[in-house]
Write an enzyme that holds these catalytic residues in place. Structure first.
Site, short mmCIF file in Angstrom:
data_model
loop_
_atom_site.label_atom_id
_atom_site.label_comp_id
_atom_site.label_asym_id
_atom_site.label_seq_id
_atom_site.Cartn_x
_atom_site.Cartn_y
_atom_site.Cartn_z
CG HIS A 113 -23.65 35.20 13.27
ND1 HIS A 113 -22.36 35.60 13.48
CD2 HIS A 113 -24.34 36.34 12.99
CE1 HIS A 113 -22.26 36.91 13.33
NE2 HIS A 113 -23.45 37.38 13.04
CE LYS A 160 -20.69 45.47 10.32
NZ LYS A 160 -21.77 44.49 10.36
#
Ligand code: ADP
Length: 164
Positions: A17, A41
């Site tokens: 990321h 999630k």
């Protein structure tokens, strides 16, 4: 001014990321890292914890990066923030199918106003995901290849509380 939005779960933020964030700064004037408040999630960290980890990492790195959270439709968040492009990281071919569907949807939903730009994952992070970091932490494996040392400490602490 080109404002980009890099959205994701960041549960936790990985070196992959972070690599995408750094590369995004080459193509945007300002980057908003948007942490998704997705209740479907199942992850480890709260929204605030995920934001704090990102802030800890980018620190004084750049006054061109802002960390925010969002709920609901990404293109609405983009409009509210005057953002033009969605940044997504692309790993293996499996990401492509999924990401392309979202890119088309966001393009259409925004009446063609918003484009998605894909940044290829660095070779060494091609197979790195937040879930693999969580799995590694659960079995006490090394985390330094996946996340920054500061993040590794936080993840290890969280693993302890999860294992109970
Ligand atoms: P995950 O939970 O799969 O790690 P996120 O929802 O946090 O992913 O991902 C946000 C964005 O970052 C997505 O576009 C995803 O494809 C991208 N991404 C995730 N991991 C990496 C990586 N290792 N390298 C490049 N991009 C990545």
């Amino acid at each position: 001014m080109k404002i980009g939005v890099y959205a994701g779960s960041f549960d936790p933020i990985t070196k992959g990321h972070y690599d995408v964030i750094k590369k995004s700064l080459k193509i945007t004037d300002k980057l908003i890292v948007a942490v998704m408040n997705n209740s479907n999630k199942k992850g480890w960290f709260s929204l605030e914890e995920r934001k704090d980890m990102i802030k800890l990492l980018i620190g004084e790195d750049s006054d061109r990066i802002e960390v925010k959270s969002f709920d609901g439709l990404l293109i609405n968040f983009m409009k509210e923030n005057g953002a033009d492009i969605i940044i997504r990281g692309l790993r293996a071919v499996s990401d492509y199918e999924y990401e392309l569907g979202y890119a088309f949807a966001n393009h259409d939903l925004s009446y063609g106003e918003i484009e998605t730009v894909f940044i290829p994952a660095a070779r060494e992070y091609m197979y790195l995901s937040s879930s693999s970091v969580r799995e590694a932490a659960m079995v006490g494996a090394r985390l330094d290849i996946f996340v920054d040392d500061k993040i590794a400490e936080i993840v290890k602490e969280k693993a302890k509380t999860i294992k109970g």
